[in-house]
Design an enzyme around this catalytic site. Structure first.
Site, PDB file in Angstrom:
ATOM      1  N   GLU A 498      44.946  30.422  46.641  1.00  0.00           N
ATOM      2  CA  GLU A 498      45.312  29.080  46.646  1.00  0.00           C
ATOM      3  C   GLU A 498      44.224  27.993  46.167  1.00  0.00           C
ATOM      4  O   GLU A 498      44.163  27.169  47.027  1.00  0.00           O
ATOM      5  CB  GLU A 498      46.213  28.840  47.982  1.00  0.00           C
ATOM      6  CG  GLU A 498      47.461  29.610  48.227  1.00  0.00           C
ATOM      7  CD  GLU A 498      48.285  28.933  49.361  1.00  0.00           C
ATOM      8  OE1 GLU A 498      47.996  28.144  49.982  1.00  0.00           O
ATOM      9  OE2 GLU A 498      49.165  29.770  49.530  1.00  0.00           O
TER      10      GLU A 498
HETATM   11  C1  LIG Z   1      44.475  38.755  47.478  1.00  0.00           C
HETATM   12  C2  LIG Z   1      44.918  37.891  46.653  1.00  0.00           C
HETATM   13  C3  LIG Z   1      46.272  37.315  46.710  1.00  0.00           C
HETATM   14  C4  LIG Z   1      46.796  36.347  45.550  1.00  0.00           C
HETATM   15  N1  LIG Z   1      48.172  36.148  45.587  1.00  0.00           N
HETATM   16  C5  LIG Z   1      48.595  35.169  44.499  1.00  0.00           C
HETATM   17  C6  LIG Z   1      50.054  35.447  44.427  1.00  0.00           C
HETATM   18  O1  LIG Z   1      50.837  35.773  45.238  1.00  0.00           O
HETATM   19  N2  LIG Z   1      50.297  34.825  43.362  1.00  0.00           N
HETATM   20  C7  LIG Z   1      49.442  34.153  42.211  1.00  0.00           C
HETATM   21  O2  LIG Z   1      49.939  33.582  41.172  1.00  0.00           O
HETATM   22  N3  LIG Z   1      47.975  34.303  42.347  1.00  0.00           N
HETATM   23  C8  LIG Z   1      47.508  34.969  43.476  1.00  0.00           C
HETATM   24  N4  LIG Z   1      46.341  35.251  43.627  1.00  0.00           N
HETATM   25  C9  LIG Z   1      45.490  34.504  42.845  1.00  0.00           C
HETATM   26  C10 LIG Z   1      44.628  33.314  43.614  1.00  0.00           C
HETATM   27  O3  LIG Z   1      45.301  32.625  44.340  1.00  0.00           O
HETATM   28  C11 LIG Z   1      43.467  32.557  42.798  1.00  0.00           C
HETATM   29  O4  LIG Z   1      44.005  31.627  42.094  1.00  0.00           O
HETATM   30  C12 LIG Z   1      42.852  33.567  41.850  1.00  0.00           C
HETATM   31  O5  LIG Z   1      42.216  34.536  42.763  1.00  0.00           O
HETATM   32  C13 LIG Z   1      41.495  32.854  41.347  1.00  0.00           C
HETATM   33  O6  LIG Z   1      41.114  33.405  40.148  1.00  0.00           O
HETATM   34  P1  LIG Z   1      39.812  34.456  40.104  1.00  0.00           P
HETATM   35  O7  LIG Z   1      39.960  35.323  41.390  1.00  0.00           O
HETATM   36  O8  LIG Z   1      40.219  35.234  38.664  1.00  0.00           O
HETATM   37  O9  LIG Z   1      38.638  33.725  40.169  1.00  0.00           O
HETATM   38  P2  LIG Z   1      37.992  32.902  38.963  1.00  0.00           P
HETATM   39  O10 LIG Z   1      38.902  31.988  38.566  1.00  0.00           O
HETATM   40  O11 LIG Z   1      37.319  34.031  37.840  1.00  0.00           O
HETATM   41  O12 LIG Z   1      36.826  32.122  39.735  1.00  0.00           O
HETATM   42  C14 LIG Z   1      35.442  32.963  40.331  1.00  0.00           C
HETATM   43  C15 LIG Z   1      34.794  31.936  40.779  1.00  0.00           C
HETATM   44  O13 LIG Z   1      34.451  30.663  39.937  1.00  0.00           O
HETATM   45  C16 LIG Z   1      34.770  29.572  40.588  1.00  0.00           C
HETATM   46  N5  LIG Z   1      35.241  28.463  39.749  1.00  0.00           N
HETATM   47  C17 LIG Z   1      36.043  28.437  38.950  1.00  0.00           C
HETATM   48  N6  LIG Z   1      36.257  27.176  38.282  1.00  0.00           N
HETATM   49  C18 LIG Z   1      35.442  26.447  38.738  1.00  0.00           C
HETATM   50  C19 LIG Z   1      35.020  25.000  38.542  1.00  0.00           C
HETATM   51  N7  LIG Z   1      35.610  24.618  37.325  1.00  0.00           N
HETATM   52  N8  LIG Z   1      34.137  24.664  39.085  1.00  0.00           N
HETATM   53  C20 LIG Z   1      33.381  25.409  39.991  1.00  0.00           C
HETATM   54  N9  LIG Z   1      33.584  26.533  40.588  1.00  0.00           N
HETATM   55  C21 LIG Z   1      34.859  27.215  39.628  1.00  0.00           C
HETATM   56  C22 LIG Z   1      35.921  29.845  41.864  1.00  0.00           C
HETATM   57  O14 LIG Z   1      35.891  29.128  42.863  1.00  0.00           O
HETATM   58  C23 LIG Z   1      35.360  31.271  42.028  1.00  0.00           C
HETATM   59  O15 LIG Z   1      34.360  31.192  43.014  1.00  0.00           O
HETATM   60  C24 LIG Z   1      45.965  35.779  44.635  1.00  0.00           C
HETATM   61  C25 LIG Z   1      44.281  36.423  44.672  1.00  0.00           C
HETATM   62  C26 LIG Z   1      44.043  37.339  45.721  1.00  0.00           C
HETATM   63  C27 LIG Z   1      42.720  37.579  45.519  1.00  0.00           C
END
Ligand SMILES: Cc1cc2nc3c(=O)[nH]c(=O)nc-3n(C[C@H](O)[C@H](O)[C@H](O)COP(=O)(O)OP(=O)(O)OC[C@H]3O[C@@H](n4cnc5c(N)ncnc54)[C@H](O)[C@@H]3O)c2cc1C
Length: 820
Positions: A498
């Site tokens: 989230e």
């Molecule tokens: C266990 C789990 C359950 C989930 N459940 C759902 C679900 O039910 N439905 C759904 O749609 N999604 C779900 N998600 C997705 C979740 O809500 C996140 O949106 C998603 O995991 C973030 O993308 P990423 O992990 O690829 O990280 P990335 O987007 O690759 O980010 C990597 C890092 O970069 C940082 N970052 C990215 N952009 C910026 C910026 N502009 N400035 C500073 N820092 C930045 C982030 O904070 C993070 O630390 C889930 C994820 C997990 C792990």
């Protein structure tokens, strides 16, 4: 009148008027009056009046001001105005602002804060916590869930469905529970105190997902079909936005829906061919209905002129041919159901769009609006439940566990970590309650939800680390008796979902806060975007000159409050909490000033200056969290016993606010501005201190001693004494140990020798032999020993029990013992 005296009086008057946010008319009238007096006493002459008129007339006469000042400034503003994507615009438009807006604007009204009603549970909600929640938790076995089955048991799932756990947000007319946000928060806190898997599984359908989207945007047919089925648990929902290529940048999803004609149930209809590849989707492996976000395109113009309709949300039954779903991810060792889903050119009717075809392209707005609410409930509540449970269990453990002949909780090093958990627990309850309370007052708190999501999950992670440190090996060795390790392992999940926390802190909190909470920035942006030039100039004029007056006022307020160390500013109470209100007056004014200075000097570049934005967000967050602590204290009737917890939380937060401001000034891109403001805002240097060792000591004493303040820390946790509930068992062990201590002392005194505080059954026998204790007292010693052993012992296993693939062991020779 002396000339110098006149100018000092003029400056002082301007400062006082600015401090009290006087209007332009009031400024003009008062300065004119001063000039008149000065002219009468021959202190000033005609030149002063000419200067006054040169400034006052254009400012006060709208037509002149707009023609010669506003118009050129609007032109300049349009050039430097930061560019905003549609998704950013929709995110900013979503939701409402509440108390955080007052903090942002520099003059918080403390009576307003304390007049917000205290959230309360209805009789029905309380009965649900005391009934179904307790029954459910009694049948949940967290070790079985996390280690043996990697899932909740079928019995637990059935209980959840039968008792409406998946339907807390669904309206009663559809068979749901229709609980308040506060009640949902209490339920989630209680569930998480025993099982994170359970609270995650319950949290998701009640948060951002099909249920919430359908209630707000669904067509009547969709609502009548799905909502009763979701309420009864006949449908299990999930919502899929995240793709491998689009995580944090969710607006960039590559998943598509192409509008086309095809056959559906024997007839040719207009529908969509969907292609998606999603991952990380909670509940996907067991879902029956898939909420899907994709970008909708209409290349053949079947729906109208627009070819790219934008992000759209649809509900797809997973039985639809072509839907691939069912595989699982393994989210750390907190194995709630989570997995990927794919589909290649899956044809579905337009009626599958949530809200029907008219809602095509409205998906992003729908999501961010719902996220404003959901993000304030699920993760903050789960984290708060986790911190509170850690506080109780670690307090008890620190009192029971002895080393060097002392309860470890009496050692100063342990007190430091223990107090942090206690202070965070008090604050987490306070801010989560205040945030969900705002939802029950009708708000959609987009900024608050980002603040509480970030800070509660971060504090939870820190609290679990502290708890692990205090427990030593007991926290590390896993098994049915370990009540911490799954929380420790699972903490990064809450950090990531989230809105991953680095993004949330650096971009979202202040990015949304600045535009939503500022009294003039949004109005300026909107005015600059108006097509009618006359209307644009009028609206911009109003916003801009309001903004200038606001900035001048903030400058004088921040200056005076810094210089006086906020000693003379107002507080609604004259007790030990007064200084925190005063400190917040000061930092609220400083935030308002710095916000304008940052926007004024960096313009659109502030978006890329994440470290500055993060620190402005930290200041806003600390003000919000501190005010929630003071509100909780007030709502609870200002109990004196809680004061150390209140003081700890306020001092920790306000110290962090000071660090944020100081570090921002140290790193301000414009060095002249940074160092001048550094001198003005910190004329006496950093005056705020971290909570003292003495305060740490007081807080850690509360955590180790059963008392009202400690009980309040553990409200709405699952504390029931049953063999499978570690928190209930350790609470009982704490009471038993405290009851045994004076009996133990009696035996030691009579025996006249120093006995270690273990093998208490033997101490009981000795006491009986010496005739200094009764049988009832001996029994208390025996019971305490049982509880003590249960508390300090850890699980061990047959080596084969731990192997996931036991067949590997059958083929290999048994490991030789070290001695051999
Ligand atoms: C266990 C789990 C359950 C989930 N459940 C759902 C679900 O039910 N439905 C759904 O749609 N999604 C779900 N998600 C997705 C979740 O809500 C996140 O949106 C998603 O995991 C973030 O993308 P990423 O992990 O690829 O990280 P990335 O987007 O690759 O980010 C990597 C890092 O970069 C940082 N970052 C990215 N952009 C910026 C910026 N502009 N400035 C500073 N820092 C930045 C982030 O904070 C993070 O630390 C889930 C994820 C997990 C792990």
């Amino acid at each position: 009148m002396d000339v110098l005296f006149f100018w000092v009086a003029l400056l002082g008057t301007v400062a006082v008027l600015a401090y009290h946010r006087a209007s332009l008319t009031m400024f003009t009238a008062v300065i004119a009056a001063l000039l008149a007096i000065a002219t009468f006493t021959d202190t000033v002459g005609v030149v002063s009046w000419v200067l006054f008129l040169i400034v006052a007339v254009p400012l006060n006469v709208a037509s002149i001001r707009q023609q010669y000042l506003t118009k050129p400034l609007l032109k300049m503003y349009r050039k430097i105005m930061p560019e905003m994507s549609t998704t950013e615009k929709e995110a900013i438009d979503a939701g409402t602002t509440w108390w955080e807006g007052d903090l942002f604007r520099g003059t918080p009204d403390w009576h307003k804060l304390h007049n917000y009603p205290k959230p309360r549970l209805s009789a029905e909600e309380q009965a649900f916590l005391d009934g179904p929640c307790e029954e459910l938790l009694a049948i949940v076995d967290d070790w079985h869930t996390t280690h043996e089955r990697a899932d909740l048991s079928p019995e637990v799932y059935q209980y959840l469905k039968d008792h409406g756990f998946f339907a807390m947000i669904i309206k009663k007319q559809y068979g749901g529970l229709e609980f308040s946000a506060y009640a949902q928060s209490c339920v989630l806190q209680k569930l998480t105190s025993k099982s994170m898997v359970l609270s995650s599984v319950v949290g998701v359908p009640n948060s951002l997902g099909p249920g919430e989207l359908l209630q707000h945007y669904g067509t009547k047919e969709q609502q009548d079909h799905y909502l009763p089925r979701l309420a009864k648990g006949l449908e299990i929902p999930c919502f899929a936005l995240t793709s491998p290529e689009a995580g944090s940048d969710a607006g960039a999803i590559p998943d598509v829906g192409i509008v086309c004609k095809s056959e559906w149930e024997g007839q040719e209809i207009i529908g969509m061919r969907l292609t998606w590849n999603k991952r990380y989707i909670t509940l996907a492996p067991i879902a029956t209905v898939l909420g899907l976000a994709f970008k909708m395109h209409d290349p053949d113009g079947l729906l109208g002129d627009k070819k790219d309709l934008g992000i759209t949300c649809a509900l797809i039954p997973v039985s639809t041919p072509g839907v691939k779903i069912g595989r699982r991810h393994f989210p750390l060792n907190v194995p709630f159901q989570n997995g990927p889903t794919q589909g290649e050119e899956v044809f579905v009717p337009l009626d599958y769009i949530i809200g029907g075809p008219k809602m095509a392209g409205q998906g992003w707005r729908m999501l961010v609006e719902c996220l404003s609410v959901g993000r304030a409930i699920t993760l903050p509540s789960n984290s708060t439940g986790g911190i509170k449970a850690a506080a109780l269990m670690t307090g008890a453990y620190a009192r029971i566990r002895r080393q060097f002949k002392l309860p470890i909780g009496k050692m100063e090093g342990i007190e430091e970590a223990l107090a942090r958990i206690g202070g965070y627990a008090y604050m987490a309850e306070a801010s989560t309650t205040m945030s969900v309370g705002s939802i029950d007052l009708g708000e959609k708190p987009s900024v608050i939800s980002a603040i509480t999501k970030f800070h509660m999950t971060e504090r939870m992670r820190q609290a679990i680390i502290d708890a692990m440190d205090i427990h030593g090996g007991k926290g590390i060795c896993m098994g049915p008796n370990n009540y911490l390790a799954r929380g420790y392992q699972g903490a990064p999940v809450a950090i990531t979902v989230e809105g991953a926390n680095i993004l949330t802190r650096n971009m979202i909190i202040y990015g949304q806060g600045a535009i939503r909470c500022h009294p003039f920035v949004l109005a300026e942006l909107q005015a600059a975007g108006l097509e009618d030039e006359r209307a644009a100039v009028t609206a911009f004029d109003h916003a801009l000159f309001g903004h200038i007056g606001f900035s001048i006022s903030n400058f004088f307020r921040a200056l005076w409050l810094g210089l006086s160390n906020s000693a003379f500013s107002s507080s609604p109470y004259a007790d030990a909490t007064a200084k925190y209100y005063k400190q917040m007056n000061r930092y609220s004014a400083a935030l308002a000033l710095m916000s304008d200075v940052a926007m004024g000097t960096m313009g659109g570049d502030l978006k890329r200056r994440e470290r500055i934005s993060a620190r402005l967000g930290d200041m806003l967050s600390m003000l919000y969290l501190t005010s929630s602590v003071l509100k909780r204290y007030n709502d609870d009737g200002r109990p004196a016993q809680d004061l150390p917890l209140v003081q700890w939380a306020c001092e920790d937060n306000m110290y962090k606010a000071q660090v944020a401001l100081d570090e921002m000034l140290d790193n301000f891109p414009n060095r002249v501005v940074g160092s001048v403001l550094g001198k003005l805002l910190f004329p006496w240097g950093r005056t705020l201190r971290k909570p003292s060792d003495q305060l740490d000591h007081q807080v850690s004493r509360i955590m180790q001693t059963p008392c009202e303040a400690r009980s309040r820390l553990g409200t709405n946790l699952y504390l029931t004494l049953e063999p499978n509930n570690q928190i209930g068992l350790i609470e009982k062990a704490l009471t038993d140990i405290l009851a045994a201590e004076p009996i133990f002392d009696k035996v030691v005194h009579a025996a006249n020798k120093r006995l270690p505080f273990f093998r208490l059954h033997e101490v009981a026998a000795l006491g009986l032999e010496l005739g200094v204790i009764t049988e009832a007292e001996a029994e208390k010693l025996r019971v305490a020993e049982q509880g003590r052993l249960h508390t300090i012992n850890v699980d061990d296993f047959d080596p084969l029990e731990l192997a996931a693939d036991k067949s590997l062991f059958d083929k290999k020779p048994k490991a030789k013992s070290v001695a051999a």
